[in-house]
Design an enzyme around this catalytic site. Sequence first.
Site, PDB file in Angstrom:
ATOM      1  N   ARG A   1      -7.103  -0.725  -7.040  1.00  0.00           N
ATOM      2  CA  ARG A   1      -7.412   0.397  -6.210  1.00  0.00           C
ATOM      3  C   ARG A   1      -7.548   1.627  -6.803  1.00  0.00           C
ATOM      4  NH1 ARG A   1      -4.186   0.933  -0.850  1.00  0.00           N
ATOM      5  NH2 ARG A   1      -6.169   1.923  -0.095  1.00  0.00           N
TER       6      ARG A   1
ATOM      7  N   ASP B   1      -2.241  10.783  -2.490  1.00  0.00           N
ATOM      8  CA  ASP B   1      -2.484   9.390  -3.213  1.00  0.00           C
ATOM      9  C   ASP B   1      -2.770  10.098  -4.661  1.00  0.00           C
ATOM     10  OD1 ASP B   1      -2.963   8.464  -0.675  1.00  0.00           O
ATOM     11  OD2 ASP B   1      -2.736   6.833  -2.015  1.00  0.00           O
TER      12      ASP B   1
ATOM     13  N   ARG C   1       0.757  -1.174  -0.084  1.00  0.00           N
ATOM     14  CA  ARG C   1      -0.058   0.059   0.080  1.00  0.00           C
ATOM     15  C   ARG C   1       0.957   1.207   0.056  1.00  0.00           C
ATOM     16  NH1 ARG C   1       2.277   2.016   3.577  1.00  0.00           N
ATOM     17  NH2 ARG C   1       0.786   3.642   3.633  1.00  0.00           N
ATOM     18  N   GLY C   2       0.241   2.382  -0.131  1.00  0.00           N
ATOM     19  CA  GLY C   2       0.975   3.540  -0.276  1.00  0.00           C
ATOM     20  C   GLY C   2       1.150   3.691  -1.915  1.00  0.00           C
ATOM     21  N   ALA C   3       0.660   4.870  -2.306  1.00  0.00           N
ATOM     22  CA  ALA C   3       0.720   5.361  -3.798  1.00  0.00           C
ATOM     23  C   ALA C   3       1.955   4.807  -4.608  1.00  0.00           C
ATOM     24  CB  ALA C   3       0.102   6.664  -4.078  1.00  0.00           C
TER      25      ALA C   3
ATOM     26  N   LYS D   1      -4.759   9.931   2.761  1.00  0.00           N
ATOM     27  CA  LYS D   1      -5.604   9.097   3.854  1.00  0.00           C
ATOM     28  C   LYS D   1      -6.539   9.889   4.622  1.00  0.00           C
ATOM     29  CE  LYS D   1      -5.148   5.653   4.526  1.00  0.00           C
ATOM     30  NZ  LYS D   1      -6.118   4.630   3.438  1.00  0.00           N
TER      31      LYS D   1
HETATM   32  O1  MRU Z   1      -4.524   3.016   1.951  1.00  0.00           O
HETATM   33  P1  MRU Z   1      -3.210   3.118   2.085  1.00  0.00           P
HETATM   34  O2  MRU Z   1      -2.405   2.692   3.079  1.00  0.00           O
HETATM   35  O3  MRU Z   1      -2.641   2.966   0.566  1.00  0.00           O
HETATM   36  O4  MRU Z   1      -2.962   4.742   1.891  1.00  0.00           O
HETATM   37  C1  MRU Z   1      -1.660   5.263   1.791  1.00  0.00           C
HETATM   38  C2  MRU Z   1      -1.696   6.807   1.895  1.00  0.00           C
HETATM   39  O5  MRU Z   1      -2.727   7.538   2.026  1.00  0.00           O
HETATM   40  C3  MRU Z   1      -0.294   7.552   1.852  1.00  0.00           C
HETATM   41  O6  MRU Z   1      -0.392   8.695   2.515  1.00  0.00           O
HETATM   42  C4  MRU Z   1      -0.171   7.969   0.490  1.00  0.00           C
HETATM   43  O7  MRU Z   1      -0.302   6.940  -0.520  1.00  0.00           O
HETATM   44  C5  MRU Z   1       1.349   8.489   0.320  1.00  0.00           C
HETATM   45  S1  MRU Z   1       2.654   7.256   0.473  1.00  0.00           S
HETATM   46  C6  MRU Z   1       4.037   7.980  -0.063  1.00  0.00           C
END
Ligand code: MRU
Length: 346
Positions: free
Chosen positions: A83, A227, A44-46, A238
């Site tokens: 996603r 994201d 997870r994380g963009a 988030k």
């Molecule tokens: O649902 P997630 O854990 O994928 O959400 C991640 C976030 O919201 C992060 O803040 C965002 O992707 C930036 S990661 C460098």
Amino acid sequence: MRAVSWEDGACVLLDQRRLPAEETYLRLESSIAVARAIGDMVVRGAPAIGIAAAYGAALAYQEEGGDRAGGIQARLRTLLDARPTASNLKWAVTRVRAAAEAATGDLFDAALREACGIHAEDVAMNHAMGRLGADLIDAPCAVVTHCNAGALATGGFGTALGVIRQAYANGRIERVFAGETRPWQQGSRLTCWELARDGIPVTLLTDSAMGQMFRRERPRWLIVGADRIAANGDVANKIGTYALAVLARHHGAKVMVVAPHSTIDPVTPGGDSIPIEERSGDEIWAISGLPAGLPGALVKNPVFDVTPAECIDVIVTDRGLAQHPDCQKISWLLEDDAGDSEKLSS
Ligand code: MRU
């Protein structure tokens, strides 16, 4: 620690659902398996989602045996649908597809080369953003972050946590306050784990303790990832980020969003057009320790929110800064010649 890697013909993912209790790695040998892992939050994380999807797209070309039409579109579509909010996913799959379509030789080789390139570029971009963002913090202070925008959420080093790592090394950060980030607990399970491993002072709070913390501790910056960044500078991140940005403004703290240019989606005009992922309500029941929903109670689980551009002091990208972001500054960051990280907009 590597959230994503390519090893001996497979995409290998650190299973983030099990952290910090266990460091387990999953070896994925098909594009469908990668898509499922993205949807299930193994990765997870963009930016990390984008990198995993790039390796998944390379696997799709391998599975289709070089067939330029055939099933490849369906496999890529499955990855794209894994996603909905992070724009890095579409950006990465589009790049791998373009590289494979332009190839004269083996399509899988070309696709994998592009995926490895995307991965390496992401790490370099994070270090560039770390330097740019850290330079904005001009005196030792406490900062706040949300969710996890660290090494685990990227190819390595991190976006928001990259700035925090660099600023701490520069002697400009005294303490990081991190909210739990319900319901997946990316703040407590991942951010606290990453920062503590690096010896960076971090204090964990419940998400609802943040207002009180802003009053008492007077942090100077809110530093978060993104994201998707819309063409007008609105930022999806988030769930909970918007509330923190409003709190930060109320208490005179500045809001810094840190994201590579791959997170900017020029086709999405503003925050209202960003698709916000809604996940199962069972995730909320589970974190509350309840086995199932209560009869008669509805539950809603949007996992991202939009912070309007007017609540953001600066967006830090690998291509420079957008201070008080707007359409013009965002489009400037995407100009072909905007690769010079020394360029500043004000
Ligand atoms: O649902 P997630 O854990 O994928 O959400 C991640 C976030 O919201 C992060 O803040 C965002 O992707 C930036 S990661 C460098």
